[in-house]
Scaffold this motif. Structure first.
Motif, mmCIF file in Angstrom:
data_model
loop_
_atom_site.group_PDB
_atom_site.id
_atom_site.type_symbol
_atom_site.label_atom_id
_atom_site.label_comp_id
_atom_site.label_asym_id
_atom_site.label_seq_id
_atom_site.Cartn_x
_atom_site.Cartn_y
_atom_site.Cartn_z
ATOM 1 N N LEU A 1 0.601 -1.253 -0.161
ATOM 2 C CA LEU A 1 -0.092 0.189 0.086
ATOM 3 C C LEU A 1 0.730 1.078 -0.081
ATOM 4 O O LEU A 1 0.550 2.167 -0.962
ATOM 5 C CB LEU A 1 -0.889 -0.100 1.264
ATOM 6 N N VAL A 2 1.853 1.436 1.039
ATOM 7 C CA VAL A 2 2.454 2.697 1.133
ATOM 8 C C VAL A 2 3.413 3.100 -0.084
ATOM 9 O O VAL A 2 3.414 4.132 -0.401
ATOM 10 C CB VAL A 2 3.219 2.536 2.350
ATOM 11 N N LEU A 3 4.225 1.845 -0.597
ATOM 12 C CA LEU A 3 5.213 2.326 -1.533
ATOM 13 C C LEU A 3 4.144 2.634 -2.996
ATOM 14 O O LEU A 3 4.943 3.754 -3.608
ATOM 15 C CB LEU A 3 5.892 1.203 -1.865
ATOM 16 N N PRO A 4 3.105 2.276 -3.356
ATOM 17 C CA PRO A 4 2.728 2.524 -4.541
ATOM 18 C C PRO A 4 2.043 4.036 -4.211
ATOM 19 O O PRO A 4 1.877 4.820 -5.158
ATOM 20 C CB PRO A 4 1.574 1.634 -4.809
ATOM 21 N N MET A 5 1.532 4.324 -3.119
ATOM 22 C CA MET A 5 0.944 5.602 -2.671
ATOM 23 C C MET A 5 2.107 6.547 -2.761
ATOM 24 O O MET A 5 1.852 7.758 -3.141
ATOM 25 C CB MET A 5 0.412 5.404 -1.525
ATOM 26 N N ALA A 6 3.275 6.299 -2.496
ATOM 27 C CA ALA A 6 4.264 7.158 -2.334
ATOM 28 C C ALA A 6 4.843 7.672 -3.916
ATOM 29 O O ALA A 6 5.072 8.786 -4.304
ATOM 30 C CB ALA A 6 5.394 6.855 -1.821
ATOM 31 N N ARG A 7 4.900 6.561 -4.742
ATOM 32 C CA ARG A 7 5.127 6.925 -6.385
ATOM 33 C C ARG A 7 4.120 7.465 -6.715
ATOM 34 O O ARG A 7 4.314 8.693 -7.565
ATOM 35 C CB ARG A 7 5.299 5.447 -7.013
ATOM 36 N N ALA A 8 2.856 7.470 -6.439
ATOM 37 C CA ALA A 8 1.673 8.342 -7.121
ATOM 38 C C ALA A 8 1.698 9.719 -6.589
ATOM 39 O O ALA A 8 1.821 10.528 -7.356
ATOM 40 C CB ALA A 8 0.566 7.532 -6.617
ATOM 41 N N LEU A 9 2.255 9.709 -5.205
ATOM 42 C CA LEU A 9 2.224 11.190 -4.895
ATOM 43 C C LEU A 9 3.495 11.858 -5.467
ATOM 44 O O LEU A 9 3.447 13.067 -5.811
ATOM 45 C CB LEU A 9 2.632 11.392 -3.252
ATOM 46 N N ALA B 1 3.224 16.060 4.652
ATOM 47 C CA ALA B 1 1.893 15.764 5.238
ATOM 48 C C ALA B 1 1.083 14.253 5.009
ATOM 49 O O ALA B 1 0.643 13.484 5.916
ATOM 50 C CB ALA B 1 0.952 16.811 4.832
ATOM 51 N N THR B 2 1.419 14.002 3.712
ATOM 52 C CA THR B 2 0.772 12.658 3.029
ATOM 53 C C THR B 2 1.600 11.527 3.933
ATOM 54 O O THR B 2 1.086 10.381 4.453
ATOM 55 C CB THR B 2 0.933 12.560 1.667
ATOM 56 N N TYR B 3 3.006 11.408 3.852
ATOM 57 C CA TYR B 3 3.621 10.534 4.682
ATOM 58 C C TYR B 3 3.285 10.447 6.135
ATOM 59 O O TYR B 3 3.080 9.236 6.645
ATOM 60 C CB TYR B 3 5.109 10.668 4.502
ATOM 61 N N LEU B 4 3.004 11.485 6.676
ATOM 62 C CA LEU B 4 2.457 11.368 8.002
ATOM 63 C C LEU B 4 1.252 10.725 8.146
ATOM 64 O O LEU B 4 0.929 9.931 9.170
ATOM 65 C CB LEU B 4 2.583 12.777 8.822
ATOM 66 N N LEU B 5 0.270 11.171 7.280
ATOM 67 C CA LEU B 5 -1.086 10.609 7.343
ATOM 68 C C LEU B 5 -0.842 8.938 7.183
ATOM 69 O O LEU B 5 -1.763 8.169 7.891
ATOM 70 C CB LEU B 5 -1.802 11.194 6.005
ATOM 71 N N ILE B 6 -0.133 8.673 6.063
ATOM 72 C CA ILE B 6 0.134 7.056 5.893
ATOM 73 C C ILE B 6 0.651 6.516 7.004
ATOM 74 O O ILE B 6 0.177 5.418 7.726
ATOM 75 C CB ILE B 6 1.018 6.758 4.824
ATOM 76 N N ALA B 7 1.529 6.978 7.836
ATOM 77 C CA ALA B 7 2.117 6.689 9.150
ATOM 78 C C ALA B 7 0.995 6.531 10.293
ATOM 79 O O ALA B 7 0.898 5.602 10.879
ATOM 80 C CB ALA B 7 3.292 7.424 9.606
#
Length: 138
Positions: free
Chosen positions: A14-22, A40-46
């Protein structure tokens, strides 16, 4: 152990594809805005990962009643407790023993406050950029 495995599995799925899309979405934006948006997005993911970690601890023995889980983990069960609360995460075995680790709820709150602070700073940069950029006459 199951909680750690589930969290470690969700990172590549989940997290790595979200990071690439971001990264793709914010690639062409103004540099400070991009960095604050990503943070902000990485903090929300965390925060989501921490919530998932707490949920897995709360439901660590799927298919087993809360009574059996408390007796096998802590050796104690009080029949008055055992109802699950999903915010703040809580499932008590007794009045003083909680199945969710005590650091999970404060960690989620700190991560959400950090994401909100990053979003506010990002909005200040956007407002400043809009005010200082020259307007084109139509």
């Amino acid at each position: 152990m199951l909680a750690l495995v589930i969290v470690l599995v969700t990172v590549p799925v989940l997290v790595l594809p979200m990071a690439r899309a971001l990264h793709r979405v914010t690639r062409k934006t103004f540099t400070p805005v991009r960095e604050w948006a990503r943070t902000a997005t990485y903090l929300l993911i965390a925060a989501g990962e921490a919530y998932l970690f707490g949920l897995v601890h709360m439901e660590s023995y799927w298919g087993v009643s809360p009574e059996d889980a408390c007796v096998s983990r802590y050796g104690n069960w009080d029949g008055m407790h055992g109802d699950a609360r999903y915010w703040p995460l809580e499932r008590k075995c007794t009045e003083y023993i909680d199945m969710v680790p005590s650091y999970v709820n404060p960690l989620i709150i700190i991560l959400l406050i950090g994401a909100l602070a990053c979003a506010l700073i990002m909005s200040v940069y956007i407002i400043r950029q809009c005010r200082t950029s020259p307007s084109t006459p139509s």
